[in-house]
Design a protein around this motif. Sequence first.
Motif, PDB file in Angstrom:
ATOM      1  N   LEU A 286       0.795  -1.199  -0.166  1.00  0.00           N
ATOM      2  CA  LEU A 286       0.098   0.181   0.043  1.00  0.00           C
ATOM      3  C   LEU A 286       0.878   1.140   0.009  1.00  0.00           C
ATOM      4  O   LEU A 286       0.622   2.135  -0.724  1.00  0.00           O
ATOM      5  CB  LEU A 286      -0.871   0.029   1.266  1.00  0.00           C
ATOM      6  N   VAL A 287       2.009   1.161   0.980  1.00  0.00           N
ATOM      7  CA  VAL A 287       2.807   2.227   0.947  1.00  0.00           C
ATOM      8  C   VAL A 287       3.504   2.789  -0.305  1.00  0.00           C
ATOM      9  O   VAL A 287       3.477   3.683  -0.965  1.00  0.00           O
ATOM     10  CB  VAL A 287       3.882   2.040   2.160  1.00  0.00           C
ATOM     11  N   VAL A 288       4.057   1.449  -0.736  1.00  0.00           N
ATOM     12  CA  VAL A 288       4.872   1.604  -2.016  1.00  0.00           C
ATOM     13  C   VAL A 288       3.940   1.938  -3.254  1.00  0.00           C
ATOM     14  O   VAL A 288       4.601   2.851  -3.964  1.00  0.00           O
ATOM     15  CB  VAL A 288       5.288   0.074  -2.721  1.00  0.00           C
ATOM     16  N   SER A 289       2.621   1.541  -3.195  1.00  0.00           N
ATOM     17  CA  SER A 289       1.816   2.217  -4.396  1.00  0.00           C
ATOM     18  C   SER A 289       1.404   3.512  -4.251  1.00  0.00           C
ATOM     19  O   SER A 289       1.399   4.165  -5.099  1.00  0.00           O
ATOM     20  CB  SER A 289       0.745   1.145  -4.639  1.00  0.00           C
ATOM     21  N   LEU A 290       1.406   3.861  -2.817  1.00  0.00           N
ATOM     22  CA  LEU A 290       1.050   5.365  -2.797  1.00  0.00           C
ATOM     23  C   LEU A 290       2.303   6.173  -2.884  1.00  0.00           C
ATOM     24  O   LEU A 290       1.995   7.309  -3.431  1.00  0.00           O
ATOM     25  CB  LEU A 290       0.539   5.534  -1.393  1.00  0.00           C
ATOM     26  N   LEU A 291       3.301   5.660  -2.876  1.00  0.00           N
ATOM     27  CA  LEU A 291       4.541   6.382  -3.302  1.00  0.00           C
ATOM     28  C   LEU A 291       4.801   6.309  -4.488  1.00  0.00           C
ATOM     29  O   LEU A 291       6.216   6.555  -4.763  1.00  0.00           O
ATOM     30  CB  LEU A 291       5.833   6.114  -2.168  1.00  0.00           C
ATOM     31  N   ALA A 292       4.244   5.656  -5.058  1.00  0.00           N
ATOM     32  CA  ALA A 292       4.585   5.535  -6.748  1.00  0.00           C
ATOM     33  C   ALA A 292       5.051   6.675  -7.547  1.00  0.00           C
ATOM     34  O   ALA A 292       6.187   6.566  -8.138  1.00  0.00           O
ATOM     35  CB  ALA A 292       3.326   4.935  -7.512  1.00  0.00           C
TER      36      ALA A 292
ATOM     37  N   PRO B 176      10.509   5.416 -11.553  1.00  0.00           N
ATOM     38  CA  PRO B 176      11.684   6.076 -12.230  1.00  0.00           C
ATOM     39  C   PRO B 176      11.055   6.787 -13.626  1.00  0.00           C
ATOM     40  O   PRO B 176      11.501   7.764 -13.902  1.00  0.00           O
ATOM     41  CB  PRO B 176      12.625   5.050 -12.877  1.00  0.00           C
ATOM     42  N   TYR B 177       9.878   6.294 -14.038  1.00  0.00           N
ATOM     43  CA  TYR B 177       9.442   6.888 -15.252  1.00  0.00           C
ATOM     44  C   TYR B 177       7.986   7.233 -14.973  1.00  0.00           C
ATOM     45  O   TYR B 177       7.267   6.749 -14.135  1.00  0.00           O
ATOM     46  CB  TYR B 177       9.434   6.141 -16.478  1.00  0.00           C
ATOM     47  N   SER B 178       7.334   8.207 -15.956  1.00  0.00           N
ATOM     48  CA  SER B 178       5.827   8.356 -15.842  1.00  0.00           C
ATOM     49  C   SER B 178       5.278   7.059 -16.329  1.00  0.00           C
ATOM     50  O   SER B 178       5.753   6.386 -17.483  1.00  0.00           O
ATOM     51  CB  SER B 178       5.467   9.592 -16.325  1.00  0.00           C
ATOM     52  N   PRO B 179       4.126   6.582 -16.031  1.00  0.00           N
ATOM     53  CA  PRO B 179       3.509   5.377 -16.448  1.00  0.00           C
ATOM     54  C   PRO B 179       3.150   5.436 -17.803  1.00  0.00           C
ATOM     55  O   PRO B 179       3.132   4.495 -18.374  1.00  0.00           O
ATOM     56  CB  PRO B 179       2.301   5.167 -15.640  1.00  0.00           C
ATOM     57  N   ALA B 180       2.801   6.709 -18.291  1.00  0.00           N
ATOM     58  CA  ALA B 180       2.590   6.844 -19.751  1.00  0.00           C
ATOM     59  C   ALA B 180       3.538   7.143 -20.537  1.00  0.00           C
ATOM     60  O   ALA B 180       3.556   7.262 -21.955  1.00  0.00           O
ATOM     61  CB  ALA B 180       1.259   7.731 -19.997  1.00  0.00           C
ATOM     62  N   ALA B 181       5.073   7.586 -19.849  1.00  0.00           N
ATOM     63  CA  ALA B 181       5.887   7.961 -20.717  1.00  0.00           C
ATOM     64  C   ALA B 181       6.396   7.076 -21.787  1.00  0.00           C
ATOM     65  O   ALA B 181       6.623   5.833 -21.627  1.00  0.00           O
ATOM     66  CB  ALA B 181       6.857   8.367 -19.821  1.00  0.00           C
ATOM     67  N   ILE B 182       6.582   7.489 -23.187  1.00  0.00           N
ATOM     68  CA  ILE B 182       7.345   6.871 -23.878  1.00  0.00           C
ATOM     69  C   ILE B 182       8.838   7.038 -23.875  1.00  0.00           C
ATOM     70  O   ILE B 182       9.408   7.915 -24.028  1.00  0.00           O
ATOM     71  CB  ILE B 182       6.831   7.220 -25.398  1.00  0.00           C
TER      72      ILE B 182
ATOM     73  N   SER C 139       7.603   0.951 -13.646  1.00  0.00           N
ATOM     74  CA  SER C 139       6.865   2.130 -13.380  1.00  0.00           C
ATOM     75  C   SER C 139       5.206   1.660 -13.426  1.00  0.00           C
ATOM     76  O   SER C 139       4.605   2.145 -12.442  1.00  0.00           O
ATOM     77  CB  SER C 139       7.201   3.446 -14.297  1.00  0.00           C
ATOM     78  N   ARG C 140       4.852   0.994 -14.485  1.00  0.00           N
ATOM     79  CA  ARG C 140       3.454   0.759 -14.764  1.00  0.00           C
ATOM     80  C   ARG C 140       3.127  -0.029 -13.832  1.00  0.00           C
ATOM     81  O   ARG C 140       1.874   0.109 -13.227  1.00  0.00           O
ATOM     82  CB  ARG C 140       3.416   0.348 -16.018  1.00  0.00           C
ATOM     83  N   LEU C 141       3.827  -0.950 -13.163  1.00  0.00           N
ATOM     84  CA  LEU C 141       3.565  -1.969 -12.199  1.00  0.00           C
ATOM     85  C   LEU C 141       3.173  -1.298 -10.945  1.00  0.00           C
ATOM     86  O   LEU C 141       2.031  -1.404 -10.305  1.00  0.00           O
ATOM     87  CB  LEU C 141       4.828  -2.857 -11.949  1.00  0.00           C
ATOM     88  N   LEU C 142       3.880  -0.179 -10.672  1.00  0.00           N
ATOM     89  CA  LEU C 142       3.766   0.768  -9.384  1.00  0.00           C
ATOM     90  C   LEU C 142       2.407   1.327  -9.439  1.00  0.00           C
ATOM     91  O   LEU C 142       1.429   1.156  -8.605  1.00  0.00           O
ATOM     92  CB  LEU C 142       4.983   1.627  -8.986  1.00  0.00           C
ATOM     93  N   TYR C 143       2.341   2.210 -10.606  1.00  0.00           N
ATOM     94  CA  TYR C 143       0.990   2.564 -10.875  1.00  0.00           C
ATOM     95  C   TYR C 143      -0.326   1.779 -10.999  1.00  0.00           C
ATOM     96  O   TYR C 143      -1.290   2.224 -10.635  1.00  0.00           O
ATOM     97  CB  TYR C 143       1.038   3.506 -11.905  1.00  0.00           C
ATOM     98  N   GLY C 144       0.030   0.639 -11.545  1.00  0.00           N
ATOM     99  CA  GLY C 144      -1.088  -0.352 -11.785  1.00  0.00           C
ATOM    100  C   GLY C 144      -1.581  -0.923 -10.126  1.00  0.00           C
ATOM    101  O   GLY C 144      -2.685  -0.906 -10.198  1.00  0.00           O
TER     102      GLY C 144
ATOM    103  N   PRO D 174      -6.105   1.933 -21.236  1.00  0.00           N
ATOM    104  CA  PRO D 174      -4.704   2.432 -21.434  1.00  0.00           C
ATOM    105  C   PRO D 174      -4.574   3.856 -22.031  1.00  0.00           C
ATOM    106  O   PRO D 174      -5.800   4.110 -22.693  1.00  0.00           O
ATOM    107  CB  PRO D 174      -3.941   1.593 -22.556  1.00  0.00           C
ATOM    108  N   PRO D 175      -3.767   4.762 -21.822  1.00  0.00           N
ATOM    109  CA  PRO D 175      -2.330   4.587 -21.235  1.00  0.00           C
ATOM    110  C   PRO D 175      -2.505   4.500 -19.699  1.00  0.00           C
ATOM    111  O   PRO D 175      -1.494   4.234 -19.085  1.00  0.00           O
ATOM    112  CB  PRO D 175      -1.771   6.028 -21.867  1.00  0.00           C
ATOM    113  N   MET D 176      -3.679   4.607 -19.022  1.00  0.00           N
ATOM    114  CA  MET D 176      -3.781   4.366 -17.532  1.00  0.00           C
ATOM    115  C   MET D 176      -3.255   2.999 -17.106  1.00  0.00           C
ATOM    116  O   MET D 176      -3.806   2.066 -18.016  1.00  0.00           O
ATOM    117  CB  MET D 176      -5.009   4.580 -17.031  1.00  0.00           C
ATOM    118  N   ALA D 177      -2.417   3.001 -16.258  1.00  0.00           N
ATOM    119  CA  ALA D 177      -2.137   1.532 -16.066  1.00  0.00           C
ATOM    120  C   ALA D 177      -2.963   0.757 -14.976  1.00  0.00           C
ATOM    121  O   ALA D 177      -3.399   1.541 -13.863  1.00  0.00           O
ATOM    122  CB  ALA D 177      -0.505   1.475 -15.412  1.00  0.00           C
ATOM    123  N   SER D 178      -3.159  -0.467 -15.345  1.00  0.00           N
ATOM    124  CA  SER D 178      -3.837  -1.502 -14.155  1.00  0.00           C
ATOM    125  C   SER D 178      -3.146  -2.610 -14.208  1.00  0.00           C
ATOM    126  O   SER D 178      -2.665  -3.198 -15.370  1.00  0.00           O
ATOM    127  CB  SER D 178      -5.396  -1.327 -14.320  1.00  0.00           C
ATOM    128  N   LEU D 179      -3.096  -3.252 -13.253  1.00  0.00           N
ATOM    129  CA  LEU D 179      -2.577  -4.671 -13.318  1.00  0.00           C
ATOM    130  C   LEU D 179      -3.322  -5.463 -14.354  1.00  0.00           C
ATOM    131  O   LEU D 179      -2.572  -6.386 -15.001  1.00  0.00           O
ATOM    132  CB  LEU D 179      -2.510  -5.439 -11.907  1.00  0.00           C
TER     133      LEU D 179
END
Lengths: 315, 291, 355, 350
Positions: B35-41, B46-52, B77-82, B231-236
Amino acid sequence: MTKYILKRILIAIPVLIGITLVDYLIMSMAGSPLDMMRGPRVSQAAIDARAIQLGLDQPWVVQYFVWLRQLLRGNLGYSIRGHEAVLAMIGRSIGPTLLLMGTSLAITLLIAIPVGIYSAVHQYSIGDYAAVTLSFVGSSIPGFFLALVLIYIFTVRLGWLPSSDMVTRGAEGGALDLIRHMVMPVTVLVFSSVGSNIRYIRSAVLEILQQDYMRTARAKGIGRFLVIYKHGLRNALLPIVTVIGMQIPTLFGGAVIVEQVFAWPGLGLMTMSAILQRDYPVIMGIALLSAVVVLVANLITDVLYAVVNPAITYE
Amino acid sequence: MPPAAPSERYLATVWRRFRHHRLGTISLAVLLLLLVVSLLAPVIAPYSPAAITGKFHSGPSPEHWLGTDASSRDVFSRLLYGMQTSMLVGFLVTIITTVVGVLLGLISGYFGGLVDIIIMRITDIVMSFPYLLLVLVAAAIFSPGLWSIILILGFVNWPGLARLVRGNVLALRESSFVQGAIVAGLPRRHILFSEILPNTVAPVLIYATSVLSLSILDEAALSYLGQGVQPPMASLGNMLGGAESLTILTSRPWIWLPPGIMIIVLVVAINFVGDALRDALDPSRTEGSRS
Amino acid sequence: MTGDRPLPGLATPAYDDSPLLTVSELRRHYYARSRRLFASRQTIRAVDDVSFNLYEGETLGLVGESGSGKSTLGRQLVGLERPTAGSIHYRGHVLSRLDAREMAPIRTDLQMIFQDAYASLNPRKPIFDILAAPLLYHRLETRKTVERRVDELLAMVGLAAGAKARYPHEFSGGQRQRLGIARAISVKPRVIVCDEPVSALDVSIQAQILNLLLDLQDELGLTYLFIGHGLPVVNYMSDRIAVMYLGKIVELAPAEELFRRPLHPYTRALIAAAPVPDPRLRRSDVELLEGDIASNVTPPGGCSFHPRCPLAEAGCRLEEPALTMVRSYGERPADRHLLACPVAARDLMTKEAVT
Amino acid sequence: MTRLLDVRSLETTFSSDFGEKTVLNEVSFQIDKGEILGIVGESGSGKSVTALSIMGLLAANGRVSQGEVYFQGVDLLALDEKELDRVRGNRLTMVFQDALSSLDPVFTIGSQIMESIRAHLRLPRQEAWRRAVGLLDQVGLTDPERIMAAYPHTLSGGMRQRAMIAIALACDPDLLIADEPTTALDVTIQAQIMALLGRLRRDTGMGLILITHDIGLIAEMADRVLVMYAGQVVEQSDVHTLFDQPAHPYTRALMLAVPTLLDSRERRLRPIAGVVPENYESMTGCRFRDRCRYAVSACAEPQALEAFSLQAGERLPDPGHLVRCHRAAAGELPTTESVLLQPAAAVVSP
């Protein structure tokens, strides 16, 4: 007994009417069927004429009853895409789905009942602990992910099992071919439901084991085997019947994902493609069918429950 | 007169019994950490979840711990945001379900009569539809997306809870302490919210944990089928959607394995916490020996 | 707690002739939803035409076996059940016709002590909250004074003030029943319905609670309706006793008389069936009542006791006996002996005519 | 002569998260053929645990940690489950408190009786059926053939308990343990069941252990009595001696704390102060001493079960009258209290 069934059916009627209402409501919310007609080459007049022809100018209550009358005649409408009768489409797809569901249900119960009973009888043993822990892990794995892993292992890496369809195209596979196609989808379905069933049966049996009548049975000196497998099992039939009833809607839903992943040509695959194509008559037909299936399943469960439980009188 | 048992606050008792469940305690720690990790995403990733990033389908490397996906986005990064998305969906769905279910259950059970009949028939109708099918159909009608998923899952889950609460209320309404409160002339709102409600908290909490884990699974399934978070919003779930392509499935496991494993870890942890809660909250369970 | 109180039988009557509470022709019928679809509803006559008076300061015992309707009757008195027919008069009000708002001012006059001491306290609340809530709601105390009142109530029921910070699960059954009593007396009631208050308690605790109830009655001038299935306990507590069978009162008399000269065959059977704690008085051949209590869904016609009754005559099958006075042991209406058995009444008359 | 049942220093322990808890301590008694032994005590006194320990029916977390239970000369505790099952339900049977929950709801009464008959007597089906009908008749159920086919929930409380007794009688047991058989029943039904048990004992000559919290039932039924408190036997005697000269302060207090119909209405009950101790297994001395009006400092010493004497130095003629109280054994307790037990009014005779 007949009276009891009759009463149960009568009780189900308002629910059934409610279901058709919800069904109809969702369908009309999804938009007018004529929206699909619209295009540069169709005149407004033609649309209006078609609307009158279809009765769409009537108030929605009237439309609902018109729709309901069609429904009672077994007319579930026509697919927007293929212009095929929805009923015929369902008829074509229901067989593979029933095969998949039936097999999964049977295997699930064949695993869950003995494991659940073992777990309860040997409460706090290593076997019990393992069964409960594994059942938790099992029901935590998303079905589609498991499917991917299975495909990755058995199709991609090992090449043992086919990953799509029911039969190998162009090959005269017969029963063995069918079974090979079924292994993975059935595994996924069983995996996703067996855990919760084990826990349900376990806790039901645990409760039975604590009952006073089990102590009476022990006091009679008829032996441990008879105590557990006669008194225990006979009473466990009640929760087991309930479990079977609970499985049907779950499996019906689970089939959608599994059929999608494994391209199994059943209702689920049909539903998914209908959803992707916004083919509402098909979606509604399936929703209605499955609601009726669930209702019938509940009815059968209740009747079976009454059969195994003498404390329920049928009058 | 001496007390019959050592004085202990209810919550302290629950916590003591909770900790008894080793897997549950570990799971709670894992869950809190995630929970903490995902809140601190935003801080950790390292990247924005949608960044190319420009690198397509690159395997794990020091720059991209879990590689990049087909759109050249950083998988880690997407994993964290997901995870953040999954938890958001899980908690919001659970809250909606709980509020709606508890309220309707309380009303249905306490007032009875016509209100009860209507509410119970509605639950029957909702429960008659195979759950996932209903959700899929609803998602198809209201265009898919994060918020429609949350609302749909929230509003199809409550009937089970409403039934549970109703059953509890019916039993509690006949209990001597509620009858005592009625005889003492206490008002209805006091009886409903101060006498009955606190005594349904335990079963509701247990039920809510299962809603939490199921809604995370459902979000994943829906998103995987393309009917959930887009997408591009990340979810698991939608991260796994890419694995439908055979090349990704066969040769780029870093794209689909981590989100799948993450879902399992999350759901397993929630389920064990739920099991531990069940043990800790259920007063009928004897504090028997458990290995 | 074991102060020398004037004993119940010898006490000067604290009550006068006008009753504090009058129950007339009270009925409570339940309509069981029949399992059959088109069948008529089944009527369960839990309380069926019951009338009696309750005089200020007395204890009226209500005794009967399961299914006799004694608990339902008690619950009707405190408003937990609505009468199907009949009325309850209390100090100029007809309780059964009041709505919630009208009931409010007299609501607290009538309280109840429950059988199940374990379930009678909200397990999620400390004792202080349980006891303070009604006091604050009815504005009997303010936030400032309520704590002192709670301490006082705890002291009255023999518990230390420290109890108020504790939760119900920390108390034993007897202590919980004390707390149940504290809650009942907290709102200064005049009538308390005691619904089998000791039958779930250990025998060594029962006397503590019974004596506490007697002491509080003296101290606070309470009137009790004491419901029980154990004859000795009801006898110990009550000034008068009503015997119920299948929803009806079959005999009502001053306690002493009821046990010395029981008239109704059911009362006699009840007394005969109660074990006597003296092995020398072991009865070799007690006249046992045959059969089981009939169902109150389909009660036998006429006198509902007739299928088990040793005195039953042909007429008992046909006519439902009325509760009538057969004797009086004094001037007051409370001294009357009422009986619903014409056969026993006739026997009594012939016996008295002979002597 | 071997006793029918000879229980020696029975000790039963339950384990839980909080460790072990010994709930029975040095329980010893004997019973002979045709005898009714009454065991009286409050809830938690250990009377039911005693019965379950003898029957080998303790819950999974309970075990007999010490002692011997000789039934017809055989130590039941030394038998394995199979050997025990040849005795249980056959020579040694038990009737439980709540007949509704103790009867299996999904089998007919008939099949539940026949099960015992067939397991032990190995009778063919038809003979077993005939025997079962006979048993139902013997326990006073009218229309036994109909009852055979009935499910427990269709019977009244009294009929269920009679059916329970029929199951227990299936193989003509030598000893029947009845654990609060009438607690859930009404008084008039209780009287019927008690009369039935008394008649069965007379007719069959079986021994009967009657467990109850009702001292009145003990007076009505028992030949000898065991008074239990907090997991120990505190007094043991024949029934007349017990009621004439109750020795243990607990027995005396119990008699004074329970209202009876024999009492004059003027008698005020004398409650026993306090509650049964919660963790009595760790108490070294007399477990009743906190509630006892005669307690002295020596009561904190372990108490043995010894012969009771009426006055200092004088032993009673009945050597079977044992009491776990050093003051009672030494004749230090006043005898006056027993006077209070005399009935003030003659028994009710309508």
